[in-house]
Design an enzyme around this catalytic site. Sequence first.
Site, PDB file in Angstrom:
ATOM      1  N   ASN A   1       1.341 -12.314  40.260  1.00  0.00           N
ATOM      2  CA  ASN A   1       0.765 -12.042  38.928  1.00  0.00           C
ATOM      3  C   ASN A   1      -0.102 -10.801  39.074  1.00  0.00           C
ATOM      4  OD1 ASN A   1       1.818 -14.434  38.114  1.00  0.00           O
ATOM      5  ND2 ASN A   1      -0.130 -15.506  37.892  1.00  0.00           N
ATOM      6  N   GLY A   2      -0.090  -9.919  38.069  1.00  0.00           N
ATOM      7  CA  GLY A   2      -0.944  -8.735  38.122  1.00  0.00           C
ATOM      8  C   GLY A   2      -0.104  -7.467  38.193  1.00  0.00           C
TER       9      GLY A   2
ATOM     10  N   ARG B   1       1.971 -19.212  29.723  1.00  0.00           N
ATOM     11  CA  ARG B   1       1.393 -17.966  30.249  1.00  0.00           C
ATOM     12  C   ARG B   1       2.375 -16.804  30.253  1.00  0.00           C
ATOM     13  NH1 ARG B   1      -3.306 -18.479  33.590  1.00  0.00           N
ATOM     14  NH2 ARG B   1      -2.670 -16.515  34.512  1.00  0.00           N
TER      15      ARG B   1
ATOM     16  N   LYS C   1      -0.367 -16.337  26.857  1.00  0.00           N
ATOM     17  CA  LYS C   1      -1.653 -16.950  26.554  1.00  0.00           C
ATOM     18  C   LYS C   1      -2.811 -16.183  27.173  1.00  0.00           C
ATOM     19  CE  LYS C   1      -4.366 -20.179  25.041  1.00  0.00           C
ATOM     20  NZ  LYS C   1      -4.722 -20.008  23.606  1.00  0.00           N
TER      21      LYS C   1
ATOM     22  N   GLU D   1       0.812 -13.336  14.469  1.00  0.00           N
ATOM     23  CA  GLU D   1       1.252 -13.599  15.838  1.00  0.00           C
ATOM     24  C   GLU D   1       2.241 -14.756  15.944  1.00  0.00           C
ATOM     25  OE1 GLU D   1      -1.575 -14.726  18.896  1.00  0.00           O
ATOM     26  OE2 GLU D   1      -2.847 -15.704  17.442  1.00  0.00           O
TER      27      GLU D   1
HETATM   28  O1  M6R Z   1      -8.716 -15.964  26.819  1.00  0.00           O
HETATM   29  P1  M6R Z   1      -9.377 -15.010  25.858  1.00  0.00           P
HETATM   30  O2  M6R Z   1     -10.189 -15.711  24.816  1.00  0.00           O
HETATM   31  O3  M6R Z   1     -10.151 -13.954  26.552  1.00  0.00           O
HETATM   32  O4  M6R Z   1      -8.160 -14.301  25.109  1.00  0.00           O
HETATM   33  C1  M6R Z   1      -8.364 -13.280  24.193  1.00  0.00           C
HETATM   34  C2  M6R Z   1      -7.124 -12.978  23.401  1.00  0.00           C
HETATM   35  O5  M6R Z   1      -6.072 -12.597  24.256  1.00  0.00           O
HETATM   36  C3  M6R Z   1      -6.663 -14.170  22.558  1.00  0.00           C
HETATM   37  O6  M6R Z   1      -7.676 -14.615  21.710  1.00  0.00           O
HETATM   38  C4  M6R Z   1      -5.421 -13.773  21.722  1.00  0.00           C
HETATM   39  O7  M6R Z   1      -5.748 -12.822  20.780  1.00  0.00           O
HETATM   40  C5  M6R Z   1      -4.801 -15.010  21.055  1.00  0.00           C
HETATM   41  N1  M6R Z   1      -3.377 -14.946  21.130  1.00  0.00           N
HETATM   42  C6  M6R Z   1      -5.150 -15.128  19.609  1.00  0.00           C
HETATM   43  O8  M6R Z   1      -4.604 -16.244  19.012  1.00  0.00           O
END
Ligand code: M6R
Length: 608
Positions: free
Chosen positions: A100-101, A27, A603, A488
């Site tokens: 967090n936040g 995270r 994440k 990424e």
């Molecule tokens: O948890 P979420 O699906 O809402 O997250 C969305 C994006 O942050 C996530 O898909 C991000 O782009 C990943 N690192 C892609 O691999």
Amino acid sequence: MCGIVCYVGSREAKPILIDGLKQLEYRGYDSAGIAIQNQGQVQRFRAVGRIVELEKKINSIPLPGKVGMAHTRWATHGEPSELNAHPHADQEEKVFIVHNGIIENYHQIKKRLEKKGVEFSSETDTEVLAHLIALYFDGDLGEAVRRTMADVEGTFGIAVLHRDAPGQIVVARRGSPLVIGISNDGHFAASDVSAMVRHTSQVVHLQDNEMAVITRDDFSITTAQAKLIQRAVEEVEWKAEDAELNGFPHYMLKEIYEQPETIENAMRGRLEPGEGVPKLGGITPVWDRLKECRHLVMVACGTSYYAGCVGRYLFERLTEVDTEVELASEFRYRKLNFPPNTFILALSQSGETADTLAAIREARRKGAGLLGIVNVVGSSIARETDAGIYNHAGPEIGVASTKIFTSQLTILTLLALLIGRHQNLPLTEGITAIRALQALPHQVREILAQAHHIEAIAEKYHKCQNWLFLGRKYNYPIAMEGALKLKEISYIHAEGYAAGEMKHGPIALINPDMPTVAIAPMDEMYEKMLSNIQEIKSRKGPVIAIVTKGDEKVKELADEVIEVPTTVDYLYPILTVIPCQLLAYYCASLLGRDIDKPRNLAKSVTVE
Ligand code: M6R
């Protein structure tokens, strides 16, 4: 984006907290810290870098105590440094807090506190919370936290301990997740169940503007207005092993290989082959409205957004619903009109992405129905939508999303099929779709069996600095997702384009050092993709083509070919994305990248 884990119990807190932090490291991972309370004292240690740096620092130090908190940080205010790492403390080092936040009004609060003589030791927004709690503390830590909550604007998930409030931790949330875990030897609190799933599967989710006082034997939840809340205990469906590597070098590779099973799980108990109609129990509460729906807007970020982009084509193909897809971060800037019976569909692995959450709240204000396709059970998006469908894909730990993408596409197909069959989609089409869906797990296994071939392609091209990904219609979002995966985790510059746009600009980049991944299965776009490949080849650009098994024409043109089995046109994305994921993985691995924790990323993006 950061991770919190706390323990109050009858065991030594240090090993529990360090292990919990490791489960949360995905995270955020630029610094970490721990604070443990013992006999009227609190010891705090912080370190820049990964959890292992914190571990090195405290390994030889006796750190007894059965009450403690730990944090892994993804910097928002202030660089990653020891002083900016959590836990933060007040001047007298009595209050310790992990957060967090983002505290939006921290400047004003800081000025107010400075006027009272408070000296700040970090550049973080969090530190104001420690000083406020210290100011309000008069023997009741819960009350001091409650008063602090009333002063702050922004988002927070916090855990607080006080030297003079032994044996307790107070947690509170507004917009940032917090879960309480119940075990025989004490209580946990964490930003994510993975931090405690080794110790308990019994959890209680805190909701926005709630707080809880946690002790070894008890916990009590109250609202910000001090109203007592009774909340049912939930059972976590993940097992501890789900969050382990099981022999894979990285979570990302493990999760890529889990896809036959996660696609199967997305369909389990949901297919009715005879009727060509899926069953989706989660949407029953809104079904009467949904079956009449004529306008659907999908909102999501990152990979989930690309799943929505495929979803738009799927809905247009299988239903009569006007479908749009919006980046959640842009949603509030649009002046969208919602005709009666509009539904918003949020797609999110974590269920906590701040922009997606903000988008559904905005849609709620405008009167739309809210649906979610979410992986994390009990997450904010799951709770704030009217109805939804869970992925049941287990924890996704690699920062690069893989198995959730194919799971989202599977569920989007089921949803489109269900609505389509209640509109005008014929039975025969429904039956064909279900048969094609049932074949997917085996077909994904066939693609995974080519991993060595894909690794050899990566070997040849991983040093190229720029890549282009091209696709059309259903596979245009796969071009964007393929490029996102590569950039990424490998830090190679990659662009995903609609192949028809190539002639409008990107073709100028084509040269022998710039590979193009052309996604060209045998669907209605095939001939057009063939022309694009010819155009690239005549400019001496290397082409890695993803094609349908048995394709001979592309084979003659392309430098490299990766085959996927035959399926219906709208399900190809579930197959064609797998080679893209593996290519990105192997390039990153050959370049020695930190695949599961790529630089600057986290994440779960819980800040806007
Ligand atoms: O948890 P979420 O699906 O809402 O997250 C969305 C994006 O942050 C996530 O898909 C991000 O782009 C990943 N690192 C892609 O691999």
